[in-house]
Design an enzyme around this catalytic site. Structure first.
Site, PDB file in Angstrom:
ATOM      1  N   HIS A  11       0.827  -1.204   0.000  1.00 38.26           N
ATOM      2  CA  HIS A  11       0.000   0.000   0.000  1.00 38.26           C
ATOM      3  C   HIS A  11       0.865   1.259   0.000  1.00 38.26           C
ATOM      4  O   HIS A  11       1.719   1.427   0.872  1.00 38.26           O
ATOM      5  CB  HIS A  11      -0.898  -0.003   1.239  1.00 38.26           C
ATOM      6  CG  HIS A  11      -1.885   1.104   1.258  1.00 38.26           C
ATOM      7  ND1 HIS A  11      -1.967   2.008   2.290  1.00 38.26           N
ATOM      8  CD2 HIS A  11      -2.836   1.471   0.351  1.00 38.26           C
ATOM      9  CE1 HIS A  11      -2.939   2.869   2.025  1.00 38.26           C
ATOM     10  NE2 HIS A  11      -3.475   2.581   0.860  1.00 38.26           N
ATOM     11  N   HIS A  53      -0.582  11.264  -2.217  1.00 34.31           N
ATOM     12  CA  HIS A  53      -1.912  10.902  -1.696  1.00 34.31           C
ATOM     13  C   HIS A  53      -2.793  12.101  -1.362  1.00 34.31           C
ATOM     14  O   HIS A  53      -3.922  12.223  -1.853  1.00 34.31           O
ATOM     15  CB  HIS A  53      -1.753  10.015  -0.454  1.00 34.31           C
ATOM     16  CG  HIS A  53      -3.064   9.569   0.124  1.00 34.31           C
ATOM     17  ND1 HIS A  53      -3.793  10.346   1.008  1.00 34.31           N
ATOM     18  CD2 HIS A  53      -3.792   8.440  -0.069  1.00 34.31           C
ATOM     19  CE1 HIS A  53      -4.906   9.701   1.335  1.00 34.31           C
ATOM     20  NE2 HIS A  53      -4.930   8.547   0.695  1.00 34.31           N
TER      21      HIS A  53
HETATM   22  O1  G3P Z   1      -6.607   1.840  -3.110  1.00 35.64           O
HETATM   23  C1  G3P Z   1      -6.753   1.418  -1.795  1.00 35.64           C
HETATM   24  C2  G3P Z   1      -6.533   2.526  -0.812  1.00 35.64           C
HETATM   25  O2  G3P Z   1      -5.324   3.156  -1.117  1.00 35.64           O
HETATM   26  C3  G3P Z   1      -7.654   3.540  -0.811  1.00 35.64           C
HETATM   27  O3  G3P Z   1      -7.540   4.507   0.175  1.00 35.64           O
HETATM   28  O4  G3P Z   1      -6.915   6.715   1.048  1.00 35.64           O
HETATM   29  O5  G3P Z   1      -5.281   4.861   1.160  1.00 35.64           O
HETATM   30  O6  G3P Z   1      -5.841   5.942  -1.013  1.00 35.64           O
HETATM   31  P1  G3P Z   1      -6.334   5.534   0.343  1.00 35.64           P
HETATM   32 MG    MG Z   2      -4.681   4.772  -2.351  1.00 37.34          MG
END
Ligand code: G3P
Ligand code: MG
Length: 248
Positions: A11, A53
């Site tokens: 992630h 992000h």
């Molecule tokens: O794509 C999965 C996850 O990354 C979605 O939430 O806020 O971490 O981008 P976020």
């Molecule tokens: Mg994400």
């Protein structure tokens, strides 16, 4: 094209081990043997897709203000690593292009999450996909996802045969299945920490694999897997890897 989905996706690179959404994070995931990463993409003021992000700079850089107000040259001056730890001093925000070069060098797969600054939903998808089209050949190892239906619609129109992932927020839109059908998505990506068993059953009935974000806990991963969840986004992918059953 058959999507070769992994069970574990790092992630934002591997956000527990390196500053999120950086080239260092991609390399850290590869060093752990992780085959795919998820990265967020948005546009600079001068329309360059960058891996980032938040809509604002404060949390993950030494800058202040809205990302959309800065050019790439200005953003490249920022330190995007020290907030995480001193060892990552002077790490820079990568462009999508730079990230793709590293991913291709490492032979990794990518879930690119289109994370537009408000109002830039269509153009973020269009510009990011344009860059992708210049670099990426293996569409079995690429998933374009977004919480923005406008971004996903732009992706559908530009490259209908590339795989799309439908990101569900904690509160699912009532017509999510209808939207997901219209957008011809290949996966349903949901919040694995807040979903109930019943939610997962409902999502499975759509007939596509489910990916759960963001799972850093072994027991939660095991429980979700027992409910039928296919794969997991994790900040600490190595933690989850040992906990789940490998499915071929
Ligand atoms: O794509 C999965 C996850 O990354 C979605 O939430 O806020 O971490 O981008 P976020
Ligand atoms: Mg994400």
């Amino acid at each position: 094209m058959t999507l070769k989905l992994p069970q574990i996706i790092g992630h934002r690179g591997s956000a527990a081990y390196a500053p999120e959404n950086t080239l260092e994070g991609i390399r850290a995931a590869a060093d752990m043997g992780i085959e795919w990463v998820e990265l967020d993409v948005k546009l600079t003021k001068d329309d360059v897709p960058i891996i980032f992000h938040d809509d604002t700079l404060e949390r993950t850089t030494n800058g202040t203000g809205a990302v959309k107000d800065f050019t790439l040259a200005e953003l490249k001056e920022l330190d995007a690593g020290s907030w995480f730890s001193e060892g990552f001093y002077a790490t820079t925000i990568p462009t999508l292009e730079e990230a793709l070069e590293v991913l291709i060098e490492l032979d990794m797969g990518l879930n690119l999450e289109i994370k537009p600054c408000p109002g830039r939903e269509r153009e973020t998808a269009e510009i990011a996909l344009d860059v992708l089209s210049q670099y990426w050949d293996d569409h079995d190892k690429l998933l374009i996802s977004s919480f923005s239906h406008v971004s996903l619609e732009a992706a559908l129109e530009m490259a209908s045969d590339w795989h799309r992932g439908f990101l569900l927020p904690e509160d699912w839109p009532k017509n999510w299945a209808e939207l997901a059908e219209y957008l011809k998505v290949s996966t349903i990506n949901l919040n694995g920490n807040t979903v109930s068993h019943e939610d997962v059953e409902t999502a499975l009935a759509f007939g596509k694999p489910i990916l759960a974000y963001t799972i850093n806990d072994e027991e939660r991963a095991q429980l979700l897997q027992s409910w039928g969840v296919h794969g997991f986004f994790s900040d600490a992918p190595d933690e989850i890897q040992g906990a789940i059953l490998t499915v071929h």
